[in-house]
Design an enzyme around this catalytic site. Structure first.
Site, PDB file in Angstrom:
ATOM      1  N   HIS A  19       0.839  -1.201   0.000  1.00 33.51           N
ATOM      2  CA  HIS A  19       0.000   0.000   0.000  1.00 33.51           C
ATOM      3  C   HIS A  19       0.871   1.246   0.000  1.00 33.51           C
ATOM      4  O   HIS A  19       1.931   1.295   0.628  1.00 33.51           O
ATOM      5  CB  HIS A  19      -0.986   0.000   1.176  1.00 33.51           C
ATOM      6  CG  HIS A  19      -0.361   0.022   2.541  1.00 33.51           C
ATOM      7  ND1 HIS A  19       0.023   1.182   3.165  1.00 33.51           N
ATOM      8  CD2 HIS A  19      -0.065  -0.983   3.402  1.00 33.51           C
ATOM      9  CE1 HIS A  19       0.517   0.899   4.363  1.00 33.51           C
ATOM     10  NE2 HIS A  19       0.494  -0.405   4.534  1.00 33.51           N
ATOM     11  N   ASP A  21      -0.371   4.370   0.868  1.00 32.68           N
ATOM     12  CA  ASP A  21      -0.793   5.338   1.878  1.00 32.68           C
ATOM     13  C   ASP A  21       0.006   5.134   3.165  1.00 32.68           C
ATOM     14  O   ASP A  21       0.425   4.023   3.489  1.00 32.68           O
ATOM     15  CB  ASP A  21      -2.302   5.255   2.141  1.00 32.68           C
ATOM     16  CG  ASP A  21      -2.781   3.841   2.459  1.00 32.68           C
ATOM     17  OD1 ASP A  21      -2.254   2.876   1.867  1.00 32.68           O
ATOM     18  OD2 ASP A  21      -3.694   3.687   3.292  1.00 32.68           O
ATOM     19  N   ASP A  52       6.505   1.131   6.838  1.00 28.43           N
ATOM     20  CA  ASP A  52       5.081   0.828   6.602  1.00 28.43           C
ATOM     21  C   ASP A  52       4.512   1.731   5.514  1.00 28.43           C
ATOM     22  O   ASP A  52       3.854   2.721   5.814  1.00 28.43           O
ATOM     23  CB  ASP A  52       4.322   1.013   7.913  1.00 28.43           C
ATOM     24  CG  ASP A  52       2.897   0.505   7.858  1.00 28.43           C
ATOM     25  OD1 ASP A  52       2.554  -0.219   6.908  1.00 28.43           O
ATOM     26  OD2 ASP A  52       2.128   0.839   8.770  1.00 28.43           O
ATOM     27  N   GLU A  86      -5.334   1.040   2.794  1.00 28.69           N
ATOM     28  CA  GLU A  86      -5.052   0.016   3.790  1.00 28.69           C
ATOM     29  C   GLU A  86      -5.000   0.576   5.199  1.00 28.69           C
ATOM     30  O   GLU A  86      -5.491  -0.047   6.142  1.00 28.69           O
ATOM     31  CB  GLU A  86      -3.732  -0.675   3.432  1.00 28.69           C
ATOM     32  CG  GLU A  86      -3.487  -1.999   4.173  1.00 28.69           C
ATOM     33  CD  GLU A  86      -2.863  -1.826   5.549  1.00 28.69           C
ATOM     34  OE1 GLU A  86      -2.847  -2.811   6.315  1.00 28.69           O
ATOM     35  OE2 GLU A  86      -2.391  -0.709   5.883  1.00 28.69           O
ATOM     36  N   GLU A  87      -4.420   1.770   5.349  1.00 30.12           N
ATOM     37  CA  GLU A  87      -4.252   2.325   6.693  1.00 30.12           C
ATOM     38  C   GLU A  87      -5.581   2.709   7.342  1.00 30.12           C
ATOM     39  O   GLU A  87      -5.648   2.852   8.562  1.00 30.12           O
ATOM     40  CB  GLU A  87      -3.334   3.548   6.652  1.00 30.12           C
ATOM     41  CG  GLU A  87      -1.873   3.223   6.343  1.00 30.12           C
ATOM     42  CD  GLU A  87      -1.178   2.481   7.468  1.00 30.12           C
ATOM     43  OE1 GLU A  87      -1.826   2.164   8.489  1.00 30.12           O
ATOM     44  OE2 GLU A  87       0.021   2.209   7.323  1.00 30.12           O
ATOM     45  N   GLU A 112       4.369  -6.235   3.482  1.00 33.22           N
ATOM     46  CA  GLU A 112       4.378  -5.492   4.743  1.00 33.22           C
ATOM     47  C   GLU A 112       5.621  -5.864   5.559  1.00 33.22           C
ATOM     48  O   GLU A 112       6.206  -6.938   5.375  1.00 33.22           O
ATOM     49  CB  GLU A 112       3.125  -5.833   5.559  1.00 33.22           C
ATOM     50  CG  GLU A 112       1.823  -5.313   4.979  1.00 33.22           C
ATOM     51  CD  GLU A 112       1.445  -3.948   5.525  1.00 33.22           C
ATOM     52  OE1 GLU A 112       2.323  -3.272   6.093  1.00 33.22           O
ATOM     53  OE2 GLU A 112       0.267  -3.570   5.364  1.00 33.22           O
ATOM     54  N   HIS A 329       4.343   3.645  12.317  1.00 31.24           N
ATOM     55  CA  HIS A 329       3.452   4.631  12.933  1.00 31.24           C
ATOM     56  C   HIS A 329       4.159   5.462  13.999  1.00 31.24           C
ATOM     57  O   HIS A 329       3.504   6.262  14.680  1.00 31.24           O
ATOM     58  CB  HIS A 329       2.205   3.973  13.534  1.00 31.24           C
ATOM     59  CG  HIS A 329       1.325   3.295  12.541  1.00 31.24           C
ATOM     60  ND1 HIS A 329       0.004   2.962  12.815  1.00 31.24           N
ATOM     61  CD2 HIS A 329       1.535   2.869  11.276  1.00 31.24           C
ATOM     62  CE1 HIS A 329      -0.536   2.365  11.765  1.00 31.24           C
ATOM     63  NE2 HIS A 329       0.388   2.296  10.813  1.00 31.24           N
TER      64      HIS A 329
END
Length: 361
Positions: A19, A21, A52, A86-87, A112, A329
């Site tokens: 992903h 995003d 990520d 996805e997030e 991932e 994150h």
């Protein structure tokens, strides 16, 4: 954003998914530089999304480039996906949308992050279930000077006022006790003890229409994030959570008459790839070939990913990718360059084994 390296025919197809995003940058004063300007050191790349999961996307892209530069012609198709949503759990705008558009395969690797600091990526065949829900409580406002009379049942008690902040502890303690039970009894061989949890991540409480502490708070909403055992269904866990909370509230006279209101906002089912699925052995062999004969570790995924939604479309796979999971994150997120290189090699070797080669390739 999808691409297909078309095979010559007769081989199995492989999907590499990631992903594009990322989450917000967080506290800028905690970054050692611009979070959206990658900083490359001798051994890592630092920046928002490095782990990520832009690292995985880059490794997948370079695997395809390496195969092309080496003159390798696959028999089966190699499909690359860079999706959105996805997030925030919007798989219908991302992975599900591109699968329904025809960008699918016989097996998938979600790129991932599956490593930790100083390690190579692990092979991850299982993800937990994820639930997001809120609980709202109703109280009765009154002047702050009356708290003493309302909090002690031997005085005025609930007849005069009810502070939802006090009542929330009944809910909190019930779910905290359930979390402890999960740590003792709800174990899985690929997850560390205590991994499955109930996080009260957002709490809002106030008197109606005003944010000053001179009244009893008659409104409260708490938002929970839950990671649960992959062998349990979302429905089973939802029933257990609601049952524990309502049982605890039944012992409180006010909460018994004014029960909490649940709102279930995100239901992300768990995913497991069977141990005998052929992809497990192919990825393990590719990893070992790229790592000088060292087999990959096997682990459970630290979060959730789009494998769940691939499974709903009949496509199985696993997680394998570069990244240091605990920095996802977080501020100063980074990916180790050694993991980028290992992942690109593993993806390329997996494609050769899984998709097969044309005669003479």
């Amino acid at each position: 954003m999808c691409g297909v390296v078309a095979g010559a025919g007769g081989g199995r197809s492989l999907l590499l998914n990631g992903h594009v995003d990322v989450v917000p940058e967080g506290r800028l004063d905690r970054w050692r530089g611009n979070p959206f300007q990658a900083v490359v050191t001798d051994d890592k790349v630092v920046g928002r999304g490095a782990t990520d999961m832009k690292g995985g996307l880059i490794a997948a892209a370079y695997a395809a480039v390496a195969l092309r530069r080496a003159g390798v012609r696959l028999a089966g198709d190699l499909v690359l996906q860079g999706v959105v949503g996805e997030e925030v759990g919007d798989h219908e705008a991302g992975t599900t949308a591109v699968l329904e558009a025809g960008f699918t395969a016989d097996a998938a690797i979600v790129c991932e992050p599956s490593g930790q600091a100083g390690t190579l990526p692990a092979s991850v065949p299982v993800t937990p279930g994820l639930l997001w829900f809120s609980i709202s409580l109703e109280g009765k406002t009154a002047h702050s000077g009356l708290r003493g009379m309302t909090v002690h049942p031997t005085l005025e008690g609930d007849a005069l006022g009810v502070n939802t902040v006090d009542k929330f502890w009944t809910v909190y303690q019930a779910l905290r006790a359930l979390e402890d039970e999960w740590a003792r009894h709800n174990r899985h061989p690929l997850f560390p003890p205590g991994y499955f949890n109930l996080l009260p991540g957002v709490l809002r409480a106030n008197p109606s229409g005003i944010l000053v502490p001179f009244f009893l708070a008659d409104e409260l909403t708490v938002e929970y994030c839950v990671y649960h055992h992959p062998d349990r269904s979302n429905e089973e866990v939802i029933a257990e959570i609601e049952g524990r909370v309502l049982a605890a509230c039944a012992a409180d006279p006010w909460l018994r008459e004014h029960p909490p209101v649940f709102e279930w906002k995100l239901l992300w089912p768990p995913y497991s790839l069977p141990d005998d699925a052929p992809l497990n052995a192919v990825v393990a062999g590719a990893h070992a070939a790229a790592a000088g004969g060292v087999a990959p570790q096997r682990a459970g995924f630290m979060g959730v990913c789009d494998l769940t939604w691939m499974d709903r479309k009949g496509l199985g796979g696993l997680v394998y990718g570069p990244g240091v999971g605990f920095t996802a994150h977080a501020e100063n997120e980074y990916v180790e360059i050694a993991q980028l290189v290992q992942s690109a090699k593993t993806y390329a070797l997996t494609a050769i084994d899984w998709c097969g080669l044309t005669d003479g390739a």
